[in-house]
Design a protein around this motif. Structure first.
Motif, PDB file in Angstrom:
ATOM      1  N   LEU A   3       0.880  -1.145   0.000  1.00  0.00           N
ATOM      2  CA  LEU A   3       0.000   0.000   0.000  1.00  0.00           C
ATOM      3  C   LEU A   3       0.922   1.199   0.000  1.00  0.00           C
ATOM      4  N   GLY A   4       1.089   1.822  -1.158  1.00  0.00           N
ATOM      5  CA  GLY A   4       2.103   2.861  -1.268  1.00  0.00           C
ATOM      6  C   GLY A   4       3.451   2.201  -1.084  1.00  0.00           C
ATOM      7  N   SER A   5       4.231   2.691  -0.121  1.00  0.00           N
ATOM      8  CA  SER A   5       5.532   2.086   0.155  1.00  0.00           C
ATOM      9  C   SER A   5       5.491   1.185   1.392  1.00  0.00           C
ATOM     10  N   VAL A   6       4.300   1.018   1.977  1.00  0.00           N
ATOM     11  CA  VAL A   6       4.157   0.194   3.173  1.00  0.00           C
ATOM     12  C   VAL A   6       3.646  -1.180   2.783  1.00  0.00           C
ATOM     13  N   LYS A   7       4.350  -2.223   3.248  1.00  0.00           N
ATOM     14  CA  LYS A   7       3.916  -3.587   2.962  1.00  0.00           C
ATOM     15  C   LYS A   7       2.783  -3.952   3.911  1.00  0.00           C
ATOM     16  N   VAL A   8       1.659  -4.377   3.370  1.00  0.00           N
ATOM     17  CA  VAL A   8       0.508  -4.792   4.165  1.00  0.00           C
ATOM     18  C   VAL A   8       0.575  -6.311   4.322  1.00  0.00           C
ATOM     19  N   PRO A   9       0.617  -6.803   5.559  1.00  0.00           N
ATOM     20  CA  PRO A   9       0.698  -8.254   5.771  1.00  0.00           C
ATOM     21  C   PRO A   9      -0.513  -8.976   5.184  1.00  0.00           C
ATOM     22  N   LYS A  10      -0.249 -10.138   4.556  1.00  0.00           N
ATOM     23  CA  LYS A  10      -1.318 -10.927   3.944  1.00  0.00           C
ATOM     24  C   LYS A  10      -1.829 -12.019   4.871  1.00  0.00           C
ATOM     25  N   THR A  11      -0.968 -12.556   5.698  1.00  0.00           N
ATOM     26  CA  THR A  11      -1.348 -13.683   6.553  1.00  0.00           C
ATOM     27  C   THR A  11      -1.223 -13.293   8.017  1.00  0.00           C
ATOM     28  N   MET A  12      -1.804 -14.123   8.877  1.00  0.00           N
ATOM     29  CA  MET A  12      -1.694 -13.870  10.316  1.00  0.00           C
ATOM     30  C   MET A  12      -0.244 -13.972  10.759  1.00  0.00           C
ATOM     31  N   ALA A  13       0.517 -14.889  10.175  1.00  0.00           N
ATOM     32  CA  ALA A  13       1.932 -15.017  10.528  1.00  0.00           C
ATOM     33  C   ALA A  13       2.682 -13.730  10.191  1.00  0.00           C
ATOM     34  N   GLU A  14       2.369 -13.134   9.048  1.00  0.00           N
ATOM     35  CA  GLU A  14       3.010 -11.871   8.673  1.00  0.00           C
ATOM     36  C   GLU A  14       2.579 -10.737   9.602  1.00  0.00           C
ATOM     37  N   LYS A  15       1.316 -10.737   9.986  1.00  0.00           N
ATOM     38  CA  LYS A  15       0.813  -9.708  10.902  1.00  0.00           C
ATOM     39  C   LYS A  15       1.512  -9.833  12.257  1.00  0.00           C
ATOM     40  N   PHE A  16       1.598 -11.078  12.767  1.00  0.00           N
ATOM     41  CA  PHE A  16       2.303 -11.330  14.028  1.00  0.00           C
ATOM     42  C   PHE A  16       3.748 -10.849  13.919  1.00  0.00           C
ATOM     43  N   ALA A  17       4.421 -11.198  12.833  1.00  0.00           N
ATOM     44  CA  ALA A  17       5.827 -10.824  12.649  1.00  0.00           C
ATOM     45  C   ALA A  17       5.996  -9.310  12.576  1.00  0.00           C
ATOM     46  N   ALA A  18       5.090  -8.633  11.896  1.00  0.00           N
ATOM     47  CA  ALA A  18       5.186  -7.179  11.754  1.00  0.00           C
ATOM     48  C   ALA A  18       4.999  -6.475  13.100  1.00  0.00           C
ATOM     49  N   ILE A  19       4.002  -6.900  13.855  1.00  0.00           N
ATOM     50  CA  ILE A  19       3.752  -6.288  15.167  1.00  0.00           C
ATOM     51  C   ILE A  19       4.893  -6.620  16.121  1.00  0.00           C
ATOM     52  N   SER A  20       5.341  -7.866  16.105  1.00  0.00           N
ATOM     53  CA  SER A  20       6.441  -8.288  16.980  1.00  0.00           C
ATOM     54  C   SER A  20       7.731  -7.539  16.671  1.00  0.00           C
ATOM     55  N   ALA A  21       8.001  -7.294  15.406  1.00  0.00           N
ATOM     56  CA  ALA A  21       9.207  -6.553  15.031  1.00  0.00           C
ATOM     57  C   ALA A  21       9.173  -5.152  15.643  1.00  0.00           C
ATOM     58  N   LEU A  22       8.002  -4.526  15.615  1.00  0.00           N
ATOM     59  CA  LEU A  22       7.868  -3.190  16.206  1.00  0.00           C
ATOM     60  C   LEU A  22       8.034  -3.226  17.723  1.00  0.00           C
ATOM     61  N   THR A  23       7.390  -4.195  18.367  1.00  0.00           N
ATOM     62  CA  THR A  23       7.492  -4.270  19.826  1.00  0.00           C
ATOM     63  C   THR A  23       8.904  -4.654  20.262  1.00  0.00           C
ATOM     64  N   ASP A  24       9.580  -5.464  19.457  1.00  0.00           N
ATOM     65  CA  ASP A  24      10.953  -5.860  19.791  1.00  0.00           C
ATOM     66  C   ASP A  24      11.878  -4.648  19.823  1.00  0.00           C
ATOM     67  N   LEU A  25      11.738  -3.777  18.823  1.00  0.00           N
ATOM     68  CA  LEU A  25      12.586  -2.582  18.775  1.00  0.00           C
ATOM     69  C   LEU A  25      12.365  -1.708  20.008  1.00  0.00           C
ATOM     70  N   PHE A  26      11.103  -1.517  20.360  1.00  0.00           N
ATOM     71  CA  PHE A  26      10.786  -0.712  21.538  1.00  0.00           C
ATOM     72  C   PHE A  26      11.305  -1.391  22.808  1.00  0.00           C
ATOM     73  N   SER A  27      11.083  -2.686  22.923  1.00  0.00           N
ATOM     74  CA  SER A  27      11.491  -3.429  24.118  1.00  0.00           C
ATOM     75  C   SER A  27      12.998  -3.380  24.317  1.00  0.00           C
ATOM     76  N   LYS A  28      13.748  -3.505  23.238  1.00  0.00           N
ATOM     77  CA  LYS A  28      15.207  -3.477  23.349  1.00  0.00           C
ATOM     78  C   LYS A  28      15.709  -2.116  23.803  1.00  0.00           C
ATOM     79  N   LYS A  29      14.957  -1.078  23.462  1.00  0.00           N
ATOM     80  CA  LYS A  29      15.361   0.280  23.837  1.00  0.00           C
ATOM     81  C   LYS A  29      14.881   0.658  25.240  1.00  0.00           C
ATOM     82  N   HIS A  30      13.662   0.255  25.621  1.00  0.00           N
ATOM     83  CA  HIS A  30      13.049   0.759  26.847  1.00  0.00           C
ATOM     84  C   HIS A  30      12.730  -0.297  27.908  1.00  0.00           C
ATOM     85  N   LEU A  31      12.681  -1.574  27.536  1.00  0.00           N
ATOM     86  CA  LEU A  31      12.197  -2.598  28.469  1.00  0.00           C
ATOM     87  C   LEU A  31      13.267  -3.648  28.723  1.00  0.00           C
ATOM     88  N   ASN A  32      12.853  -4.894  28.928  1.00  0.00           N
ATOM     89  CA  ASN A  32      13.807  -5.987  29.160  1.00  0.00           C
ATOM     90  C   ASN A  32      13.251  -7.276  28.547  1.00  0.00           C
TER      91      ASN A  32
END
Length: 170
Positions: A3-32
């Motif tokens: 969608l434009g330059s943003v990849k829209v996940p097609k499957t639940m596995a892709e959706k899980f991976a996309a959300i997890s990638a975002l939370t991982d970056l935040f967690s590594k910076k701010h959490l444990n």
């Protein structure tokens, strides 16, 4: 699919991976790592619901809301906790309005039965001090199983009422 330059996940596995990638970056910076594991558990639980609520909405909103929901259970915004992080920091990091994040976080907490000190959603390091984990009814009387004889603790553990034998953790 894009969608434009943003990849829209097609499957639940892709959706899980996309959300997890975002939370991982935040967690590594701010959490444990403990938060990282609980956040993954929450995303996975949401992904397995049928129909999964993750299919609707943006990944950054889900990421922020899951972090906030898990943080809410564990008092992440309390400065006496380590790590700690204010809600504002979470929402600014993901570029969403506080009202949007709080609304989605409340929705997640409702779907997953999350409340402050919920045993399933508590950080492992906080379980020993979480009274919700250790209060059991024995012969009609509510007792703190941490104060009970080792034999009762072992029985409660064997029957799945407690996550570990407290007298063996100290």
């Amino acid at each position: 699919m894009t969608l434009g330059s943003v990849k829209v996940p097609k499957t639940m596995a892709e959706k899980f991976a996309a959300i997890s990638a975002l939370t991982d970056l935040f967690s590594k910076k701010h959490l444990n790592d403990e938060y990282l594991q609980l956040i993954h558990h929450a995303i996975g639980t949401l992904a397995r619901k049928r129909p999964s609520p993750l299919l609707k909405g943006k990944e950054n909103v889900w990421a922020a809301a899951v972090i906030h929901a898990v943080g809410h259970v564990n008092f992440l915004d309390d400065p006496s906790q380590s790590p700690h992080c204010k809600s504002k920091t979470i929402y600014e990091y993901f570029g969403i309005a506080m009202s949007t994040g709080q609304s989605k976080s409340r929705e997640i907490r409702g779907m997953l039965g999350m409340a402050p000190m919920s045993p399933e959603w508590s950080l492992p390091s906080l379980l020993i001090n979480n009274p919700m984990v250790w209060m059991l009814q024995v012969d009609g009387i509510v007792v703190d199983i941490r104060q009970a004889p080792i034999e009762l603790q072992e029985l409660a553990f064997e029957q799945g009422y407690i996550p570990f034998i407290p007298s063996k953790q100290q």
